[in-house]
Scaffold this motif. Structure first.
Motif, PDB file in Angstrom:
ATOM      1  N   GLY A  47       0.774  -1.234   0.000  1.00  0.00           N
ATOM      2  CA  GLY A  47       0.000   0.000   0.000  1.00  0.00           C
ATOM      3  C   GLY A  47       0.803   1.281   0.000  1.00  0.00           C
ATOM      4  N   GLU A  50      -0.202   3.891  -2.700  1.00  0.00           N
ATOM      5  CA  GLU A  50      -1.497   4.504  -2.426  1.00  0.00           C
ATOM      6  C   GLU A  50      -1.406   5.513  -1.282  1.00  0.00           C
ATOM      7  OE1 GLU A  50      -1.045   1.183  -2.688  1.00  0.00           O
ATOM      8  OE2 GLU A  50      -2.175   0.686  -4.503  1.00  0.00           O
ATOM      9  N   SER A  53       0.529   8.619  -2.536  1.00  0.00           N
ATOM     10  CA  SER A  53      -0.241   9.473  -3.451  1.00  0.00           C
ATOM     11  C   SER A  53      -1.316  10.255  -2.706  1.00  0.00           C
ATOM     12  CB  SER A  53      -0.841   8.647  -4.592  1.00  0.00           C
ATOM     13  OG  SER A  53      -1.836   7.773  -4.110  1.00  0.00           O
ATOM     14  N   MET A  54      -1.991   9.646  -1.765  1.00  0.00           N
ATOM     15  CA  MET A  54      -2.998  10.370  -0.964  1.00  0.00           C
ATOM     16  C   MET A  54      -2.328  11.410  -0.075  1.00  0.00           C
ATOM     17  SD  MET A  54      -6.054   9.533  -1.554  1.00  0.00           S
ATOM     18  CE  MET A  54      -6.642   8.396  -2.745  1.00  0.00           C
ATOM     19  N   TYR A 123     -12.293   4.072  -1.905  1.00  0.00           N
ATOM     20  CA  TYR A 123     -10.912   3.798  -1.520  1.00  0.00           C
ATOM     21  C   TYR A 123     -10.017   3.753  -2.739  1.00  0.00           C
ATOM     22  CZ  TYR A 123     -12.006  -0.915  -3.048  1.00  0.00           C
ATOM     23  OH  TYR A 123     -12.376  -1.993  -3.801  1.00  0.00           O
ATOM     24  N   GLU A 124      -8.735   3.809  -2.483  1.00  0.00           N
ATOM     25  CA  GLU A 124      -7.697   3.733  -3.510  1.00  0.00           C
ATOM     26  C   GLU A 124      -6.893   2.471  -3.236  1.00  0.00           C
ATOM     27  OE1 GLU A 124      -5.585   5.203  -6.792  1.00  0.00           O
ATOM     28  OE2 GLU A 124      -7.281   6.198  -5.863  1.00  0.00           O
ATOM     29  N   GLY A 125      -6.617   1.711  -4.278  1.00  0.00           N
ATOM     30  CA  GLY A 125      -5.792   0.513  -4.124  1.00  0.00           C
ATOM     31  C   GLY A 125      -6.624  -0.750  -4.086  1.00  0.00           C
ATOM     32  N   ARG A 130      -6.253  -1.109   1.347  1.00  0.00           N
ATOM     33  CA  ARG A 130      -7.095  -0.159   0.622  1.00  0.00           C
ATOM     34  C   ARG A 130      -7.130   1.132   1.440  1.00  0.00           C
ATOM     35  NH1 ARG A 130     -12.432  -3.403  -0.932  1.00  0.00           N
ATOM     36  NH2 ARG A 130     -13.017  -2.391   0.986  1.00  0.00           N
ATOM     37  N   VAL A 133     -10.345   7.383   0.512  1.00  0.00           N
ATOM     38  CA  VAL A 133     -10.128   8.605  -0.248  1.00  0.00           C
ATOM     39  C   VAL A 133     -10.593   9.841   0.515  1.00  0.00           C
ATOM     40  CG1 VAL A 133     -10.829   9.802  -2.376  1.00  0.00           C
ATOM     41  CG2 VAL A 133     -10.236   7.390  -2.439  1.00  0.00           C
TER      42      VAL A 133
END
Length: 178
Positions: A47, A50, A53-54, A123-125, A130, A133
Motif C-alpha cells: 500500500g 497509495e 499518493s494520498m 478507496y484507492e488501491g 485499501r 479517499v
C-alpha cells in the motif's frame, strides 16, 4: 477585529504546516521501509504507493494556506510598482479576489465528491491495503477554505491601502507576532 482574524489565521495555518511536516516525516520512514523491504526481503510494504499518493494531496492542501498567509506565493511588482501605492494595492486586491474565486470553486466543486467518498467508502488501491479517499478530499476542502480566508484577509488589507493610500495600512502582522 481584522488583527484578531489575522492572528487566528496565522495560528491555524501554522498548525496545518506542522501537521504537514509530521506527515512528511512519517512518509520518509514509510518510503525507506518500502525500499529496504524490497531490497533486503524482496517484500515491499503493501500500500505504499497509495498512501504516498494520498499523502501528497493532503500535504499540498495543508500547506496552501500557509503559502498565502505568509506571502510566499509568486508575486512580481514590475507593473504594479509603476503605479505607486494605490496601483500596488489594486494589484493585491485583484490577486486576492482571483484567489478567492479559484479556491472557492475548488471548495464548491469538492463538496459533493467528498460526501460521496465518505458515504460510499471510496478507496484507492486493491488487495491487502485499501486507502480511504475521504481524508484527502477533506484536506482539499479544509485547505482551500483556509486559502479563501487568507485571500479575503489580504483583500481587506488591500482595500485599506487603496482607501488610505498608505502601503502599510492594516497590514497583516500576525505572521511576525507568533
Amino acid at each position: 477585529m481584522i488583527q484578531t482574524l489575522d492572528y487566528l489565521n496565522a495560528r491555524i495555518t501554522r498548525a496545518l504546516l506542522a501537521a504537514a511536516a509530521a506527515i512528511i516525516f512519517c512518509l520518509g520512514f514509510l518510503v525507506c521501509a518500502d525500499i529496504f523491504g524490497r531490497a533486503i526481503f524482496n517484500s515491499p510494504v503493501k500500500g505504499t504507493p497509495e498512501v504516498v499518493s494520498m499523502s501528497i494531496v493532503i500535504i499540498c492542501f495543508l500547506l496552501a494556506g500557509y503559502a498565502v498567509q505568509s506571502g510566499s506565493m509568486i508575486y512580481t511588482n514590475v507593473f504594479s510598482g509603476l503605479f505607486g501605492v494605490r496601483g500596488d494595492a489594486f494589484a493585491r486586491l485583484l490577486s486576492a479576489l482571483l484567489g478567492i474565486l479559484f479556491f472557492g470553486l475548488i471548495v464548491w466543486g469538492s463538496y459533493e465528491p467528498t460526501l460521496h467518498a465518505w458515504a460510499s467508502g471510496e478507496y484507492e488501491g486493491e488487495g491487502a491495503l485499501r486507502v480511504p479517499v475521504w481524508p484527502a478530499r477533506v484536506a482539499v476542502i479544509v485547505g482551500s477554505g483556509l486559502v479563501v480566508v487568507s485571500y479575503a484577509l489580504l483583500a481587506v488589507h488591500a482595500v485599506c491601502s487603496l482607501v488610505t493610500g498608505h502601503p502599510d495600512a492594516e497590514k497583516p502582522a500576525a505572521s511576525t507576532h507568533l
